[in-house]
Motif scaffolding. Structure first.
Motif, short mmCIF file in Angstrom:
data_model
loop_
_atom_site.label_atom_id
_atom_site.label_comp_id
_atom_site.label_asym_id
_atom_site.label_seq_id
_atom_site.Cartn_x
_atom_site.Cartn_y
_atom_site.Cartn_z
N PHE A 60 35.37 -10.54 -20.26
CA PHE A 60 35.69 -11.56 -21.25
C PHE A 60 34.47 -11.81 -22.11
N SER A 61 34.65 -12.52 -23.21
CA SER A 61 33.55 -12.81 -24.12
C SER A 61 33.28 -14.31 -24.14
N VAL A 62 32.01 -14.64 -24.37
CA VAL A 62 31.60 -16.04 -24.46
C VAL A 62 30.81 -16.21 -25.76
N ALA A 63 31.15 -17.26 -26.49
CA ALA A 63 30.45 -17.59 -27.73
C ALA A 63 29.42 -18.68 -27.46
N THR A 64 28.20 -18.47 -27.96
CA THR A 64 27.18 -19.51 -27.92
C THR A 64 26.72 -19.74 -29.35
N HIS A 65 26.13 -20.90 -29.61
CA HIS A 65 25.73 -21.27 -30.97
C HIS A 65 24.26 -21.64 -31.02
N SER A 66 23.64 -21.31 -32.13
CA SER A 66 22.28 -21.77 -32.45
C SER A 66 22.39 -22.55 -33.75
N ASN A 67 21.80 -23.73 -33.78
CA ASN A 67 21.88 -24.61 -34.95
C ASN A 67 20.55 -24.62 -35.69
N TYR A 68 20.63 -24.51 -37.01
CA TYR A 68 19.45 -24.51 -37.87
C TYR A 68 19.64 -25.51 -39.00
N ARG A 69 18.53 -26.11 -39.42
CA ARG A 69 18.55 -26.97 -40.60
C ARG A 69 17.43 -26.51 -41.52
N TYR A 70 17.80 -26.12 -42.73
CA TYR A 70 16.81 -25.69 -43.72
C TYR A 70 16.06 -26.90 -44.27
N GLU A 71 14.92 -26.65 -44.91
CA GLU A 71 14.15 -27.73 -45.52
C GLU A 71 14.95 -28.47 -46.57
N SER A 72 15.90 -27.79 -47.19
CA SER A 72 16.74 -28.42 -48.20
C SER A 72 17.74 -29.39 -47.57
N GLY A 73 17.84 -29.36 -46.23
CA GLY A 73 18.79 -30.24 -45.55
C GLY A 73 20.09 -29.52 -45.21
N GLU A 74 20.27 -28.32 -45.72
CA GLU A 74 21.49 -27.55 -45.42
C GLU A 74 21.50 -27.18 -43.94
N PHE A 75 22.68 -27.30 -43.33
CA PHE A 75 22.86 -27.06 -41.91
C PHE A 75 23.56 -25.72 -41.72
N LEU A 76 23.08 -24.91 -40.76
CA LEU A 76 23.68 -23.62 -40.47
C LEU A 76 23.87 -23.48 -38.97
N GLN A 77 25.04 -23.00 -38.58
CA GLN A 77 25.31 -22.74 -37.17
C GLN A 77 25.59 -21.25 -37.02
N ARG A 78 24.80 -20.59 -36.20
CA ARG A 78 24.98 -19.15 -35.99
C ARG A 78 25.64 -18.93 -34.63
N THR A 79 26.71 -18.15 -34.61
CA THR A 79 27.43 -17.86 -33.37
C THR A 79 27.06 -16.47 -32.88
N GLU A 80 26.78 -16.39 -31.59
CA GLU A 80 26.52 -15.10 -30.95
C GLU A 80 27.56 -14.88 -29.86
N TRP A 81 28.03 -13.64 -29.75
CA TRP A 81 29.05 -13.29 -28.77
C TRP A 81 28.43 -12.47 -27.66
N HIS A 82 28.81 -12.79 -26.42
CA HIS A 82 28.28 -12.13 -25.24
C HIS A 82 29.44 -11.54 -24.45
N ARG A 83 29.30 -10.30 -24.05
CA ARG A 83 30.31 -9.64 -23.22
C ARG A 83 29.95 -9.91 -21.77
N VAL A 84 30.89 -10.46 -21.01
CA VAL A 84 30.66 -10.80 -19.61
C VAL A 84 31.57 -9.94 -18.75
N ILE A 85 31.00 -9.36 -17.69
CA ILE A 85 31.78 -8.56 -16.75
C ILE A 85 31.60 -9.14 -15.35
#
Length: 140
Positions: A60-85
């Motif tokens: 199965f796969s699991v999604a995790t997130h990393s959250n970033y905020r730029y100096e401009s105040g813009e918010f970004l969330q990056r999703t990474e997928w992990h394959r689990v066995i």
């Protein structure tokens, strides 16, 4: 043969190392290593049974997130997928029976690397988390 000098409490000691220390009389020291992964995220799709009848695995796969905020105040969330066995029979069957897409889950295990042959016959490298323990969180 190599000679090393060790200074301890003002006394100089000589220690001899040779091939004699790796004979069958004395087992070599085994180096301790760590390969430990913990994930907390959401399941991407219902788990699948793969492998052979003699050696089934749950995947199965699991999604995790990393959250970033730029100096401009813009918010970004990056999703990474992990394959689990999962190879462990009891845990594997529990995963296949109860784990569902979107469910929050905590996975403890180790990272593994392998190689499989694609449909075109070319080798393809794989990376997965081999689960030792999976904690299911209650769905709402």
């Amino acid at each position: 043969m190599q000679r090393l000098k060790n200074i301890s409490s003002g006394i100089i000691r000589s220690i001899r190392y040779s091939s004699e220390t790796t004979t069958s009389r004395e087992p070599p020291r085994i180096e301790k290593t760590i390969n430990n992964v913990q994930l907390l995220g959401r399941v991407g799709a219902d788990p699948q049974r793969k492998g052979s009848d003699q050696h089934p695995i749950a995947v199965f796969s699991v999604a995790t997130h990393s959250n970033y905020r730029y100096e401009s105040g813009e918010f970004l969330q990056r999703t990474e997928w992990h394959r689990v066995i999962c190879f462990k029979p009891g845990l594997r069957e529990t995963i296949l029976t109860y784990l569902k897409k979107g469910q929050r889950v905590h996975v403890s295990g180790r990272i593994t690397y392998g190689e499989v042959r694609g449909e075109d016959g070319k080798p393809k490298t794989t990376t997965a988390i081999a689960a030792d323990d999976v904690i299911f969180f209650q769905t709402s």
